[in-house]
Design an enzyme around this catalytic site. Structure first.
Site, PDB file in Angstrom:
ATOM      1  N   LYS A 170      54.720  33.378  30.892  1.00 47.76           N
ATOM      2  CA  LYS A 170      56.151  33.757  31.856  1.00 47.76           C
ATOM      3  C   LYS A 170      55.917  33.287  32.902  1.00 47.76           C
ATOM      4  O   LYS A 170      55.419  33.801  33.982  1.00 47.76           O
ATOM      5  CB  LYS A 170      55.987  35.287  31.938  1.00 47.76           C
ATOM      6  CG  LYS A 170      57.062  36.062  32.516  1.00 47.76           C
ATOM      7  CD  LYS A 170      56.790  36.836  33.899  1.00 47.76           C
ATOM      8  CE  LYS A 170      57.867  37.487  34.627  1.00 47.76           C
ATOM      9  NZ  LYS A 170      58.888  36.276  35.032  1.00 47.76           N
ATOM     10  N   GLU A 245      45.000  35.077  41.424  1.00 49.31           N
ATOM     11  CA  GLU A 245      45.071  34.198  42.574  1.00 49.31           C
ATOM     12  C   GLU A 245      46.191  34.694  43.515  1.00 49.31           C
ATOM     13  O   GLU A 245      47.384  34.761  43.014  1.00 49.31           O
ATOM     14  CB  GLU A 245      45.366  32.684  42.283  1.00 49.31           C
ATOM     15  CG  GLU A 245      44.056  31.977  41.695  1.00 49.31           C
ATOM     16  CD  GLU A 245      42.964  31.938  42.493  1.00 49.31           C
ATOM     17  OE1 GLU A 245      43.131  31.946  43.818  1.00 49.31           O
ATOM     18  OE2 GLU A 245      41.569  31.715  41.988  1.00 49.31           O
ATOM     19  N   CYS A 279      50.138  28.600  48.770  1.00 49.77           N
ATOM     20  CA  CYS A 279      49.074  29.525  49.137  1.00 49.77           C
ATOM     21  C   CYS A 279      47.996  28.957  49.866  1.00 49.77           C
ATOM     22  O   CYS A 279      47.396  29.728  50.555  1.00 49.77           O
ATOM     23  CB  CYS A 279      48.687  30.030  47.945  1.00 49.77           C
ATOM     24  SG  CYS A 279      48.055  28.974  46.685  1.00 49.77           S
TER      25      CYS A 279
END
Length: 479
Positions: A170, A245, A279
């Site tokens: 997804k 994560e 990130c």
């Protein structure tokens, strides 16, 4: 219309979503199917049916498919890079580099499919042999973010398939095009029906089904802290394996003895490239007193040379923010920082249009000085081109400030001192440490992941990926 892939067939969705180019919001990249709850369950059922056979497939079969996928991705890197830049807003060179990384990831894990080994050891009991082997987990649900729309799906999908798992992917709603390209490539590479399924759709529907369905044996997620915490709670409740994560508030320490040019280049890349939407981006620059003023002046001057424009235009250094909501969040944090007393020395305003007058989600990179550790700008993840500078007295204070965060993904230091570099590598509370390098930018063949609130579970990428995507079996035999 780009359809979902369920049980080896391209399937229309319950609704349609338009993929918009953030560099020019008049440009529609494509219309993509959105799966509903029923279709998500169909994909899980297909994966569950295919999991056993794929788990028992030969290493050669898995190698051939993954290697072919990696080769096609690399051969089409310019085309796919253009798609990525168009749908996500990353500059074209960065986008092409990300596609190349995805191709190399598939090729690396093609090799890992051949290298899955085990151990044969003697038992403490005479006449008994012991074998330790790794087997596939089963059905794996993969939920990926928008900021690396082809690399992150690649580094989840490739090891999952290499180690014999069936997959339901997804992708993020904002960037379905790159994930669809991976699905198309794998489908044509010859994967058996049901082994890989693409279900584009809302997290509240498709994502929730993946969390709740007992046939999904493991979930790998990259995204926000809040969503990660909900995934953890759901997986613990039904004893499913999970890997998270999440956020980062990554520090870069600049010491008095740093090479000024090296430090400025690393900070510029860490904080502003990919529009700060990584990130691993460094949004906290912790600078010691002796070099502070020179560093800030040099960085602010260098920022003046950055060209903010259409992601696919030659010469663009920074593309747009991904969408209107992210832009609003970035601008809100600029106001918050000013309200807390931080000094805005560069940028921080929305641009509205690019150099050609096309409407887009553009923002001039912002640099704050005179900030303190307790300010929200230094505690919370902004996820945009917004960077703050914290003044430190010396190395010891800089190290303490760098570790004073709920996150622990990546950390960097700029120094010419072997003593301080060595000490920082050992004492930094981060999963990845960079010396005289940007905090963002990692290799695909080594572990990726953090500590504290940034990550949970086994590391991603490299040979360490086997820890999540396999389970260990110990077998005893008496001859």
């Amino acid at each position: 219309m780009f359809k979902n892939l369920i049980n080896g067939e391209w399937v229309e969705g319950a609704r349609v979503s338009r993929n918009i180019n953030p560099s020019d919001t008049r440009d529609v990249v494509g219309e993509f199917a959105q799966a509903d709850v029923a279709q998500a369950k169909e994909a899980i059922a297909a994966a569950a049916k295919a999991a056993t056979g794929w788990g028992l497939s030969t290493p050669q079969q898995r190698f051939d498919i993954l290697d072919a996928a990696g080769a096609e991705i690399l051969a089409r890197r310019n085309e796919l890079g253009d798609l990525l830049a168009r749908e996500e807003g990353k500059t074209l060179p960065e986008a092409i580099g990300e596609v190349a990384r995805a191709g190399n990831i598939f090729k690396f894990f093609a090799g890992e499919a051949l290298r899955v080994g085990g151990e044969v050891v003697p038992s403490v009991r005479p006449g008994v042999g012991v074998e330790v082997t790794r087997e596939a987990v089963g059905v794996v649900g993969l939920i990926t973010p928008w900021n690396f729309p082809i690399a992150i799906p690649a580094w989840k999908v490739a090891p999952a398939l290499a180690f014999g798992n069936a997959v339901v992917l997804k992708p993020a709603d904002l960037v379905p095009g790159s994930a669809w390209a991976i699905a198309d490539i794998l489908h044509r590479a010859g994967l058996p029906a049901g082994v890989f399924n693409l279900v584009m759709g809302r997290g509240s529907e498709v994502g929730q089904v993946l969390l709740e369905d007992k046939r999904v044996n493991a979930i790998s997620f990259t995204g926000s802290v809040a969503t990660g915490q909900r995934i953890a709670a759901a997986c613990v409740g039904r004893m499913a394996k999970f890997q998270l994560e999440m956020g980062g508030k990554n520090p870069m320490v600049v010491l008095d003895d740093a090479d000024l040019d090296v430090a400025v280049a690393a900070a510029l890349n860490s904080g502003f490239f990919s529009t700060g939407q990584r990130c691993t981006a460094s949004s906290r620059l912790i600078v010691t007193e002796g070099i502070h003023d020179k560093f800030v002046a040099a960085l602010a001057e260098k920022m003046k040379t950055l060209k903010v424009d259409d992601a696919r235009k030659k010469g663009t250094d920074i593309g747009p923010v991904v969408d209107d909501k992210q832009l609003a969040q970035d601008l809100e944090y600029v106001q918050i920082a000013q309200g807390e007393g931080a000094k805005l020395v560069a940028g921080g305003e929305a641009m509205g249009k690019n150099a050609d007058g096309a409407p887009g989600y553009y923002m001039r990179p912002a640099l704050f000085t005179e900030t303190t550790q307790d300010m929200r700008i230094n505690r919370e993840e902004v996820f945009g081109p917004v960077v703050s500078v914290i003044r430190a007295k010396n190395y010891d204070e800089a190290l303490a400030l760098s570790n004073d965060t709920e996150f622990g993904l990546s950390a960097g230091i700029a120094t010419t001192s072997l003593k301080h570099a060595t000490h920082f590598k050992r004492h930094s509370q981060a999963g990845m440490v960079m010396v005289n390098l940007p905090t963002a930018g990692v290799d695909y063949h080594v572990p990726f992941g953090g500590r504290k609130g940034s990550s949970y579970g086994p590391r991603e990428q490299g040979r360490y990926a086997a820890e999540f995507y396999t389970t260990v079996k110990t077998a005893y035999t008496q001859a």
